[in-house]
Design a protein around this motif. Structure first.
Motif, mmCIF file in Angstrom:
data_model
loop_
_atom_site.group_PDB
_atom_site.id
_atom_site.type_symbol
_atom_site.label_atom_id
_atom_site.label_comp_id
_atom_site.label_asym_id
_atom_site.label_seq_id
_atom_site.Cartn_x
_atom_site.Cartn_y
_atom_site.Cartn_z
ATOM 1 N N GLY A 108 4.245 -5.560 12.029
ATOM 2 C CA GLY A 108 5.553 -5.350 12.627
ATOM 3 C C GLY A 108 5.789 -3.882 12.930
ATOM 4 O O GLY A 108 4.875 -3.044 12.855
ATOM 5 N N PHE A 109 7.035 -3.568 13.293
ATOM 6 C CA PHE A 109 7.360 -2.200 13.707
ATOM 7 C C PHE A 109 8.612 -1.709 12.992
ATOM 8 O O PHE A 109 9.629 -2.401 12.964
ATOM 9 N N ALA A 110 8.524 -0.510 12.425
ATOM 10 C CA ALA A 110 9.710 0.137 11.864
ATOM 11 C C ALA A 110 10.598 0.655 12.980
ATOM 12 O O ALA A 110 11.827 0.650 12.880
ATOM 13 N N VAL A 111 9.963 1.133 14.062
ATOM 14 C CA VAL A 111 10.661 1.533 15.280
ATOM 15 C C VAL A 111 9.993 0.806 16.429
ATOM 16 O O VAL A 111 8.786 0.922 16.625
ATOM 17 N N ASP A 112 10.781 0.030 17.190
ATOM 18 C CA ASP A 112 10.215 -0.903 18.159
ATOM 19 C C ASP A 112 10.695 -0.566 19.576
ATOM 20 O O ASP A 112 11.749 -0.994 20.018
ATOM 21 N N ARG A 113 9.929 0.322 20.253
ATOM 22 C CA ARG A 113 10.177 0.680 21.663
ATOM 23 C C ARG A 113 11.617 1.157 21.900
ATOM 24 O O ARG A 113 12.332 0.649 22.753
ATOM 25 N N VAL A 114 12.011 2.161 21.130
ATOM 26 C CA VAL A 114 13.370 2.695 21.235
ATOM 27 C C VAL A 114 13.436 3.754 22.339
ATOM 28 O O VAL A 114 12.637 4.688 22.361
ATOM 29 N N SER A 115 14.391 3.594 23.245
ATOM 30 C CA SER A 115 14.647 4.567 24.306
ATOM 31 C C SER A 115 16.128 4.950 24.271
ATOM 32 O O SER A 115 16.995 4.076 24.161
#
Length: 508
Positions: A274-281
């Motif tokens: 999984g992702f702790a930060v998932d494609r944040v813009s």
């Protein structure tokens, strides 16, 4: 309810720390054979209340009754002897010891009073792991396990002491979906055995699912306490945040310039999948204060750390003043105009034994260096200038920074960041651990800095703060941006974006 007798009660519970009353006359009942969920914003007093029950803290006023008799816990060992166990959110384990050694540390089985019975210890550990449906070898060094498995070990540690009351503080914050299901199964088993469980979580869906009774804390006071039947999200939100709002009014109209900072598709893989930060813009303009709100584990701090190049495994693009940031180290990011005020100022923002002057100039010593020589006169003058600008209350800049109050220490961290001449200031929980007067001063400073054209992106868990202080509010949940709102948005709307599992109607 007769099925769930009261096992522990607190009456008139008051806990005073220097400068703050963390608990204000709390009356709390813990029912046995049931899950007693405790909810409230950060700083509401949940952890303080649980530390009192677990013997970690003592009440300033009030009393604790256990099975109808008054008890006094001088320390955690007293509470353990009365059958009370606690699993803290921050893991309290030794990475250099084995799983079995961690579980039984302090109460190891012994042979003839001479040495530790390691065979018995390993056998008991295997039984606990089987009960928790985990295939973890007792002899595995703890630091070989991922965080979710370490959380399971922490729970096993509490169960090994035959706790009749078990406090779980954010127990699923590091668990995978499969591990969460295992934990819920264990909770059901413990309930059937008559164990009283206190369950603290920011994940409202978990509270609804596992809770039998709910207690809501706000600013050290209980604002709601009832059986879980019929409880809905609007009721929880009203009890959590109330109708009032903390006021941090503007003194002048905001004026925004062009985009000063932009992050595109920032991603950070999570250990174990999984992702702790998932494609944040997101983006920030000159003079704009952008609030980043979310519940525990949403990925907000990790996002700021990615921007500061603290996670080599992160991906994505960063732009300052329209130019791509290619530097992959913290010093390089600072040189490009990015500054971070960390969440834990004592651990990550200050060197406690060093002078106030030395802490202020720590990130910008190059300004005062000629060859191998440090111009102490110029350094001291610059430090005093920032002391005056930020109204830091000090007796002498040569005093250790540890001599200052929490609010003034926070101003030193802000000053250290500002001395690097940043274009974008990242602030992680800027008001944590400081009193209301110091908060007002820090927020006034933030407004003044934005008025001078600095872009500010700040993380907070305080809903009132983010709505009152921000020009724009972004919400994160599960590593993603789940909402964007203007200042003054209804709090319930922001809460809904922070708990996306409630955006869908529950099935009948």
């Amino acid at each position: 309810m007769t099925d769930h007798p009261i096992g522990l009660s607190i009456r008139g519970g008051v806990k005073v720390y220097p400068g703050t009353r963390a608990l204000k006359g709390v009356d709390f009942d813990l029912r046995m054979g049931a899950v007693n969920v405790l909810v409230g914003e950060n700083g509401a007093g949940k952890s303080t209340l649980m530390k009192v029950i677990a013997g970690v803290e003592s009440l300033t006023e009030g009393r604790i009754e256990l099975q109808g008799r008054e008890v006094r816990f001088r320390n955690k060992a007293d509470a353990v002897r009365e059958g009370i166990g606690i699993v803290f959110q921050e893991l309290n384990l030794f990475p250099n010891l084995t799983v079995a050694e961690n579980i039984f540390i302090g109460h190891e089985p012994v042979r003839a009073g001479l040495d530790i019975d390691q065979r018995s210890q390993a056998r008991a550990t295997r039984a606990l792991m089987a009960r928790l449906e985990q295939d973890i070898d007792p002899d595995t060094p703890l630091d070989h396990l991922r965080v979710g498995q370490q959380q399971i070990v922490e729970i096993a540690k509490a169960l090994s002491q035959d706790a009749r009351i078990l406090i779980l503080d954010e127990p699923t914050s590091a668990l995978s979906a499969a591990e969460v299901e295992v934990l819920f199964g264990v909770i059901e088993e413990l309930k059937s055995q008559g164990v009283g469980i206190v369950y603290i979580s920011h994940r409202l869906d978990e509270l609804i699912r596992v809770g039998d009774y709910i207690t809501v804390l706000r600013d050290g006071e209980i604002t709601g306490s009832r059986p879980m039947q019929g409880v809905d999200i609007p009721w929880i939100v009203r009890a959590m945040i109330g109708e009032k709002s903390k006021e941090f009014p503007r003194t002048e109209a905001p004026s925004f310039g062009e985009e000063i900072f932009r992050a595109d598709h920032v991603t950070l893989p999570r250990a174990g999948g999984g992702f702790a930060v998932d494609r944040v813009s997101l983006s920030v303009r000159r003079g704009e204060i952008v609030g980043l709100y979310g519940l525990m584990g949403a990925g907000r701090t990790e996002f700021l750390e990615c921007v500061m190049a603290q996670h080599p495994a992160s991906a994505g693009r960063i732009f300052v003043d329209g130019h791509p940031v290619i530097e992959r180290d913290v010093a390089g990011r600072i040189a490009r105009g990015i500054a971070l005020i960390p969440e834990d100022r004592k651990r990550d923002g200050l060197v406690q034994i060093m002078a106030i002057r030395e802490n202020l100039t720590l990130s910008s010593l190059g300004l005062f260096t000629r060859g191998f020589h440090l111009n102490l006169k110029a350094e001291a003058a610059r430090a005093l200038d920032f002391v005056r600008r930020l109204a830091i209350k000090i007796a002498s800049p040569e005093n250790p920074v540890s001599s200052l109050s929490g609010g003034n220490q926070q101003k030193v961290v802000i000053g250290k960041a500002l001395m690097t001449s940043p274009k974008i200031l990242l602030m992680d929980e800027p008001s944590r651990g400081i009193d209301i007067g110091a908060k007002a001063e820090v927020f006034t400073t933030m407004r003044a800095l934005a008025g001078q054209g600095l872009g500010i992106l700040f993380v907070t868990s305080d809903l009132d703060e983010v709505l009152a202080l921000s020009d724009r509010v972004l919400v994160m949940a599960n590593g993603r941006i789940t909402g964007e709102f203007p200042a003054g948005t209804d709090p319930a709307t922001v809460i809904a974006a922070a708990t996306p599992s409630f955006l869908k109607e529950p099935s009948a």
